[in-house]
Design a protein around this motif. Structure first.
Motif, PDB file in Angstrom:
ATOM      1  N   MET A   1      63.999  38.622  47.865  1.00 14.03           N
ATOM      2  CA  MET A   1      63.628  38.017  49.131  1.00 14.03           C
ATOM      3  C   MET A   1      63.537  39.091  50.193  1.00 14.03           C
ATOM      4  SD  MET A   1      65.348  34.901  51.275  1.00 14.03           S
ATOM      5  CE  MET A   1      66.766  35.782  51.847  1.00 14.03           C
ATOM      6  N   LYS A   2      62.581  38.929  51.102  1.00 13.13           N
ATOM      7  CA  LYS A   2      62.405  39.860  52.212  1.00 13.13           C
ATOM      8  C   LYS A   2      62.273  39.054  53.498  1.00 13.13           C
ATOM      9  CE  LYS A   2      59.958  43.931  53.581  1.00 13.13           C
ATOM     10  NZ  LYS A   2      59.017  44.982  53.272  1.00 13.13           N
ATOM     11  N   THR A   3      62.777  39.616  54.595  1.00 14.66           N
ATOM     12  CA  THR A   3      62.676  38.964  55.892  1.00 14.66           C
ATOM     13  C   THR A   3      61.869  39.841  56.831  1.00 14.66           C
ATOM     14  OG1 THR A   3      64.841  37.945  55.548  1.00 14.66           O
ATOM     15  CG2 THR A   3      63.991  37.951  57.790  1.00 14.66           C
ATOM     16  N   TYR A   4      60.916  39.219  57.511  1.00 15.36           N
ATOM     17  CA  TYR A   4      60.088  39.897  58.504  1.00 15.36           C
ATOM     18  C   TYR A   4      60.407  39.303  59.866  1.00 15.36           C
ATOM     19  CZ  TYR A   4      57.130  41.344  54.563  1.00 15.36           C
ATOM     20  OH  TYR A   4      56.661  41.882  53.385  1.00 15.36           O
ATOM     21  N   TYR A   5      60.370  40.144  60.884  1.00 16.21           N
ATOM     22  CA  TYR A   5      60.572  39.721  62.269  1.00 16.21           C
ATOM     23  C   TYR A   5      59.356  40.184  63.054  1.00 16.21           C
ATOM     24  CZ  TYR A   5      65.301  39.269  60.509  1.00 16.21           C
ATOM     25  OH  TYR A   5      66.394  38.920  59.751  1.00 16.21           O
ATOM     26  N   LEU A   6      58.719  39.235  63.747  1.00 15.32           N
ATOM     27  CA  LEU A   6      57.483  39.542  64.443  1.00 15.32           C
ATOM     28  C   LEU A   6      57.527  38.983  65.864  1.00 15.32           C
ATOM     29  CD1 LEU A   6      56.521  38.306  61.290  1.00 15.32           C
ATOM     30  CD2 LEU A   6      54.768  39.921  61.969  1.00 15.32           C
ATOM     31  N   ALA A   7      56.700  39.549  66.736  1.00 12.99           N
ATOM     32  CA  ALA A   7      56.643  39.100  68.122  1.00 12.99           C
ATOM     33  C   ALA A   7      55.189  38.943  68.564  1.00 12.99           C
ATOM     34  CB  ALA A   7      57.357  40.093  69.040  1.00 12.99           C
ATOM     35  N   LEU A   8      54.990  38.066  69.523  1.00 11.99           N
ATOM     36  CA  LEU A   8      53.679  37.794  70.109  1.00 11.99           C
ATOM     37  C   LEU A   8      53.914  37.136  71.458  1.00 11.99           C
ATOM     38  CD1 LEU A   8      50.516  37.427  69.797  1.00 11.99           C
ATOM     39  CD2 LEU A   8      51.037  35.211  68.802  1.00 11.99           C
ATOM     40  N   ASP A   9      53.020  37.342  72.388  1.00 14.47           N
ATOM     41  CA  ASP A   9      53.118  36.684  73.680  1.00 14.47           C
ATOM     42  C   ASP A   9      52.146  35.517  73.765  1.00 14.47           C
ATOM     43  OD1 ASP A   9      55.077  38.343  74.657  1.00 14.47           O
ATOM     44  OD2 ASP A   9      53.756  39.519  75.941  1.00 14.47           O
ATOM     45  N   LEU A  10      52.542  34.535  74.556  1.00 11.45           N
ATOM     46  CA  LEU A  10      51.651  33.459  74.947  1.00 11.45           C
ATOM     47  C   LEU A  10      51.119  33.773  76.341  1.00 11.45           C
ATOM     48  CD1 LEU A  10      53.755  30.351  73.858  1.00 11.45           C
ATOM     49  CD2 LEU A  10      51.740  31.292  72.709  1.00 11.45           C
ATOM     50  N   LYS A  11      49.997  33.196  76.683  1.00 10.51           N
ATOM     51  CA  LYS A  11      49.508  33.304  78.052  1.00 10.51           C
ATOM     52  C   LYS A  11      50.563  32.649  78.941  1.00 10.51           C
ATOM     53  CE  LYS A  11      44.765  33.410  76.533  1.00 10.51           C
ATOM     54  NZ  LYS A  11      43.501  32.676  76.355  1.00 10.51           N
ATOM     55  N   ASP A  12      50.848  33.282  80.058  1.00  6.24           N
ATOM     56  CA  ASP A  12      51.942  32.837  80.927  1.00  6.24           C
ATOM     57  C   ASP A  12      51.494  31.670  81.805  1.00  6.24           C
ATOM     58  OD1 ASP A  12      54.451  32.723  81.960  1.00  6.24           O
ATOM     59  OD2 ASP A  12      54.296  34.564  83.146  1.00  6.24           O
ATOM     60  N   ASP A  13      51.301  30.534  81.159  1.00  3.94           N
ATOM     61  CA  ASP A  13      50.843  29.317  81.816  1.00  3.94           C
ATOM     62  C   ASP A  13      51.649  28.161  81.226  1.00  3.94           C
ATOM     63  OD1 ASP A  13      49.413  26.774  82.002  1.00  3.94           O
ATOM     64  OD2 ASP A  13      47.684  27.907  82.702  1.00  3.94           O
ATOM     65  N   PRO A  14      52.490  27.505  82.034  1.00  4.95           N
ATOM     66  CA  PRO A  14      53.360  26.445  81.505  1.00  4.95           C
ATOM     67  C   PRO A  14      52.617  25.348  80.741  1.00  4.95           C
ATOM     68  CG  PRO A  14      53.995  26.992  83.745  1.00  4.95           C
ATOM     69  CD  PRO A  14      52.719  27.729  83.460  1.00  4.95           C
ATOM     70  N   GLN A  15      51.417  24.975  81.181  1.00  3.62           N
ATOM     71  CA  GLN A  15      50.670  23.929  80.471  1.00  3.62           C
ATOM     72  C   GLN A  15      50.211  24.413  79.098  1.00  3.62           C
ATOM     73  OE1 GLN A  15      47.783  23.000  83.613  1.00  3.62           O
ATOM     74  NE2 GLN A  15      48.654  20.933  83.668  1.00  3.62           N
ATOM     75  N   LEU A  16      49.740  25.671  79.016  1.00  2.02           N
ATOM     76  CA  LEU A  16      49.310  26.214  77.726  1.00  2.02           C
ATOM     77  C   LEU A  16      50.495  26.377  76.780  1.00  2.02           C
ATOM     78  CD1 LEU A  16      46.671  28.898  78.785  1.00  2.02           C
ATOM     79  CD2 LEU A  16      46.257  26.646  77.762  1.00  2.02           C
ATOM     80  N   ILE A  17      51.627  26.806  77.334  1.00  6.55           N
ATOM     81  CA  ILE A  17      52.826  26.964  76.510  1.00  6.55           C
ATOM     82  C   ILE A  17      53.258  25.607  75.945  1.00  6.55           C
ATOM     83  CG2 ILE A  17      55.292  27.542  76.570  1.00  6.55           C
ATOM     84  CD1 ILE A  17      54.513  29.819  78.562  1.00  6.55           C
ATOM     85  N   ALA A  18      53.250  24.586  76.786  1.00  6.64           N
ATOM     86  CA  ALA A  18      53.624  23.239  76.324  1.00  6.64           C
ATOM     87  C   ALA A  18      52.664  22.750  75.245  1.00  6.64           C
ATOM     88  CB  ALA A  18      53.649  22.267  77.505  1.00  6.64           C
ATOM     89  N   GLU A  19      51.376  23.030  75.406  1.00  4.14           N
ATOM     90  CA  GLU A  19      50.403  22.601  74.401  1.00  4.14           C
ATOM     91  C   GLU A  19      50.598  23.377  73.094  1.00  4.14           C
ATOM     92  OE1 GLU A  19      45.623  21.890  73.787  1.00  4.14           O
ATOM     93  OE2 GLU A  19      46.362  22.418  75.777  1.00  4.14           O
ATOM     94  N   TYR A  20      50.891  24.670  73.193  1.00  2.00           N
ATOM     95  CA  TYR A  20      51.159  25.476  72.001  1.00  2.00           C
ATOM     96  C   TYR A  20      52.355  24.908  71.249  1.00  2.00           C
ATOM     97  CZ  TYR A  20      51.977  29.605  69.087  1.00  2.00           C
ATOM     98  OH  TYR A  20      52.167  30.455  68.024  1.00  2.00           O
ATOM     99  N   GLU A  21      53.401  24.577  71.964  1.00  2.00           N
ATOM    100  CA  GLU A  21      54.578  23.986  71.323  1.00  2.00           C
ATOM    101  C   GLU A  21      54.242  22.637  70.689  1.00  2.00           C
ATOM    102  OE1 GLU A  21      58.048  23.921  73.808  1.00  2.00           O
ATOM    103  OE2 GLU A  21      58.237  26.100  73.756  1.00  2.00           O
ATOM    104  N   ARG A  22      53.399  21.865  71.353  1.00  2.00           N
ATOM    105  CA  ARG A  22      52.995  20.565  70.798  1.00  2.00           C
ATOM    106  C   ARG A  22      52.280  20.762  69.462  1.00  2.00           C
ATOM    107  NH1 ARG A  22      48.607  17.551  70.506  1.00  2.00           N
ATOM    108  NH2 ARG A  22      47.363  18.909  71.810  1.00  2.00           N
ATOM    109  N   TRP A  23      51.399  21.749  69.376  1.00  2.00           N
ATOM    110  CA  TRP A  23      50.693  22.016  68.118  1.00  2.00           C
ATOM    111  C   TRP A  23      51.647  22.417  67.008  1.00  2.00           C
ATOM    112  CZ3 TRP A  23      46.291  20.309  66.662  1.00  2.00           C
ATOM    113  CH2 TRP A  23      45.262  20.103  67.575  1.00  2.00           C
ATOM    114  N   HIS A  24      52.793  22.977  67.364  1.00  4.44           N
ATOM    115  CA  HIS A  24      53.737  23.456  66.356  1.00  4.44           C
ATOM    116  C   HIS A  24      54.805  22.427  65.991  1.00  4.44           C
ATOM    117  CE1 HIS A  24      51.678  27.200  67.076  1.00  4.44           C
ATOM    118  NE2 HIS A  24      52.187  27.608  65.925  1.00  4.44           N
ATOM    119  N   GLN A  25      54.747  21.239  66.565  1.00  5.14           N
ATOM    120  CA  GLN A  25      55.636  20.175  66.121  1.00  5.14           C
ATOM    121  C   GLN A  25      55.203  19.745  64.717  1.00  5.14           C
ATOM    122  OE1 GLN A  25      55.194  17.165  69.111  1.00  5.14           O
ATOM    123  NE2 GLN A  25      56.494  18.243  70.579  1.00  5.14           N
TER     124      GLN A  25
END
Length: 111
Positions: A1-25
């Protein structure tokens, strides 16, 4: 087994962040995306958020080949569609390479 740790930014817009989280439910995830992840021998994937920064923890089996996974994703219409949709919310880290989204993190400490 191997573990990877990765990072990425979202556009700094509360509505877009909320929608991104909704897609990941779980109820909104696309079964084709889940299948492509599991078929690559990714056994667990978790995404965490603070502000507009995302951290992914990805556990894999021994057979994961990241280059093969990238090639398969590039040929999978549903994965391409998902990635295009997600690009509406994501922005690359300042030090990301051309076309790079999720950036592999370096471990700098372990207790």
């Amino acid at each position: 087994m191997k573990t990877y740790y990765l990072a990425l930014d979202l556009k700094d817009d509360p509505q877009l962040i909320a929608e991104y989280e909704r897609w990941h439910q779980a109820c909104n995830g696309w079964p084709e995306i889940r299948k492509s992840i599991l078929d690559a021998d990714i056994t667990d994937m978790q995404i965490y958020r603070t502000g507009n920064r995302l951290f992914m923890v990805m556990e894999t089996g021994e057979t994961l080949d990241p280059a093969k996974k990238a090639k398969q994703d590039a040929q999978n219409p549903k994965v391409k569609e998902w990635e295009e949709l997600m690009s509406n919310f994501q922005q690359p880290l300042p030090w990301a390479g051309d076309g790079e989204k999720w950036v592999l993190m370096d471990k700098i400490f372990q207790l």
